[in-house]
Design a protein around this motif. Structure first.
Motif, short mmCIF file in Angstrom:
data_model
loop_
_atom_site.label_atom_id
_atom_site.label_comp_id
_atom_site.label_asym_id
_atom_site.label_seq_id
_atom_site.Cartn_x
_atom_site.Cartn_y
_atom_site.Cartn_z
N MET A 158 -11.38 -30.93 29.09
CA MET A 158 -10.83 -31.32 27.77
C MET A 158 -9.63 -30.31 27.30
O MET A 158 -8.72 -30.53 26.67
CB MET A 158 -12.08 -31.10 26.74
CG MET A 158 -11.82 -31.47 25.39
SD MET A 158 -11.49 -33.09 25.26
CE MET A 158 -10.25 -33.33 23.88
N MET A 159 -9.95 -28.83 27.53
CA MET A 159 -9.04 -27.82 27.18
C MET A 159 -7.65 -28.02 27.77
O MET A 159 -6.43 -28.06 27.37
CB MET A 159 -9.63 -26.42 27.57
CG MET A 159 -8.64 -25.46 26.80
SD MET A 159 -8.86 -25.36 24.88
CE MET A 159 -10.19 -24.26 24.64
N GLU A 160 -7.90 -28.33 29.13
CA GLU A 160 -6.69 -28.55 29.96
C GLU A 160 -5.82 -29.91 29.39
O GLU A 160 -4.64 -29.72 29.42
CB GLU A 160 -7.01 -28.70 31.46
CG GLU A 160 -7.79 -27.41 31.89
CD GLU A 160 -8.45 -27.47 33.25
OE1 GLU A 160 -8.20 -27.05 34.12
OE2 GLU A 160 -9.64 -28.26 33.09
N ILE A 161 -6.63 -30.90 29.24
CA ILE A 161 -6.09 -32.08 28.71
C ILE A 161 -5.14 -31.56 27.51
O ILE A 161 -3.88 -31.89 27.19
CB ILE A 161 -6.78 -33.15 28.48
CG1 ILE A 161 -7.45 -33.74 29.73
CG2 ILE A 161 -6.49 -34.28 27.74
CD1 ILE A 161 -8.77 -34.62 29.42
N ASN A 162 -5.89 -30.88 26.48
CA ASN A 162 -5.40 -30.61 25.40
C ASN A 162 -3.91 -29.90 25.38
O ASN A 162 -3.03 -29.86 24.99
CB ASN A 162 -6.07 -29.78 24.34
CG ASN A 162 -6.23 -30.36 23.12
OD1 ASN A 162 -6.11 -31.43 22.79
ND2 ASN A 162 -6.36 -29.23 22.25
N GLU A 163 -3.93 -28.71 26.32
CA GLU A 163 -2.73 -28.25 26.81
C GLU A 163 -1.55 -29.08 27.12
O GLU A 163 -0.52 -28.61 26.87
CB GLU A 163 -3.11 -27.03 27.93
CG GLU A 163 -3.42 -25.89 27.36
CD GLU A 163 -3.85 -25.00 28.50
OE1 GLU A 163 -3.56 -25.18 29.49
OE2 GLU A 163 -4.84 -23.76 28.27
#
Lengths: 197, 192
Positions: A158-163
């Motif tokens: 999720m965090m990587e997608i958000n980045e």
């Protein structure tokens, strides 16, 4: 106005970790407490030294009052993450399978419950950093293949997608607009051809 | 919570979750009442109880935060696409009654401001805010083909267009146009 523009269409890292705190986690209570009914879930009756599953935010409250130990998920140790790191290196074009919000959970653990981890925090921190970097390199490389219709990103957290979201979405939108105009022109041209015939 | 994320990520306004909100709000009220009662009647030296009340209070705060965020995102979309949703007649359940009132007043204020500041100086024919003639529509519409990130909960094959299909595997993450997956929302596909 109502919503600051940096919040539109994206989530901040803080919000992500807020959302992650709703995940269930196993704890090892150090004292007993009666059942509590909450709006979303209910906390089972806690008895000392009996494993129970509670939402992560409840675990953090209990932890901050040193009333429980949090059992780290089975992927959060140095050996497992090291294996994953080797896997990332071996398979250059694929992301290895990690939990959807692994970065957020790791962060919460390192900040609040580092004494419950089996390995030293330094080791975990460095392996997490390595993992994060190699995955970031891969996802950057993958950005070259953006197209106008769709794209598959299996295994990303999720965090990587958000980045990458702030970059991917506008680019794909522009590509789509360009694509749409070429399609329309082709149609118009074929119409003209028919007319002239 | 999922409703909040959907609302945040989708380009258009989704139907207002009337039942869900009613349910949650009534729950919140009863929990608040319970908190008040406990504070008043019970013995505050009991440490156990104090901790329990703290947990209940924390949950209340968390839920209230999510609700506020949900409403704020909706209001933001209403401000952006005011005329579009004002003209949209078949809005069964799209807006709550408070939101409908808000959008009406907002439009009044906006048009008054525009009129007073510059619209009264331009020719009448050019001064309509909902002008659709002349090739260019003055109504701002949500972009339905906007790409979104989705996650699949089950294996699923979706139609891209007439002759193309896309196979989605369980737990896969994709970026696709919003229009394509709109009808699958809330069943097998979630926005992230």
């Amino acid at each position: 106005m109502v919503l600051p523009s940096n919040l539109i269409g994206n989530l901040t890292p803080n919000e992500l970790s807020f959302l992650t705190e709703n995940e269930m986690i196993t704890i090892l209570p150090r004292y007993s407490m009666n059942k509590i009914d909450l709006i979303g879930t209910s906390i089972p009756k806690l008895r000392a030294m009996r494993r129970e599953k509670v939402p992560l935010w409840v675990a953090l409250i209990l932890k901050s009052q040193s009333k429980c130990n949090i059992v780290p998920p089975d992927w959060l140790n140095h050996q497992y993450l090291k294996d994953k790191y080797d896997e990332e290196i071996r398979k250059a074009n694929q992301f290895s399978a990690l939990p959807f919000n692994w970065l957020e959970i790791t962060k919460i653990f390192l900040d609040n419950a580092s004494d419950d981890l089996q390995d030293s925090t330094d080791e975990i921190r460095s392996i997490i950093q390595d993992l994060k970097e190699i995955r970031l390199v891969k996802s950057r490389r993958g950005l070259k293949e953006l197209n106008e219709s769709n794209i598959q990103l299996n295994g990303l957290g999720m965090m990587e997608i958000n980045e990458i979201r702030t970059f991917v979405i506008p680019v794909m939108n522009k590509l789509r607009q360009l694509h749409d105009t070429t399609v329309k022109e082709e149609e118009a041209e074929s119409d003209e051809d028919e007319m002239s015939e | 919570m999922r409703a909040m994320i959907h609302e945040r990520m989708a380009p258009e306004l989704l139907p207002y979750k009337t039942d869900l909100m009613k349910n949650i709000l009534s729950h919140i009220e009863s929990q608040q009442q319970f908190l008040l009662d406990s504070h008043e009647y019970s013995d505050m030296n009991n440490k156990d109880l104090k901790l329990q009340l703290m947990i209940i209070e924390t949950e209340l705060e968390r839920i209230q935060y999510i609700i506020r965020l949900y409403l704020r995102v909706r209001l933001n979309k209403l401000q952006q696409f005011t005329v579009f949703y004002l003209n949209d007649e078949n809005q069964n359940g799209l807006l709550s009654s408070e939101e409908r009132e808000y959008i009406g007043k907002y439009f009044q204020i906006m048009s008054k401001l525009y009129n007073n500041s510059f619209l009264k100086k331009v020719p009448t024919i050019l001064s309509y805010l909902d002008d659709t003639s002349g090739g260019q529509s003055m109504i701002v519409k949500p972009e339905m083909n906007y790409p979104v990130f989705i996650k699949c909960l089950n294996d699923r094959i979706i139609d891209l267009n007439k002759d193309e299909q896309l196979e989605l595997v369980k737990d896969g993450v994709y970026v696709v146009k919003y229009n394509i997956i709109k009808k699958y929302l809330d069943s097998d596909i979630i926005l992230i």
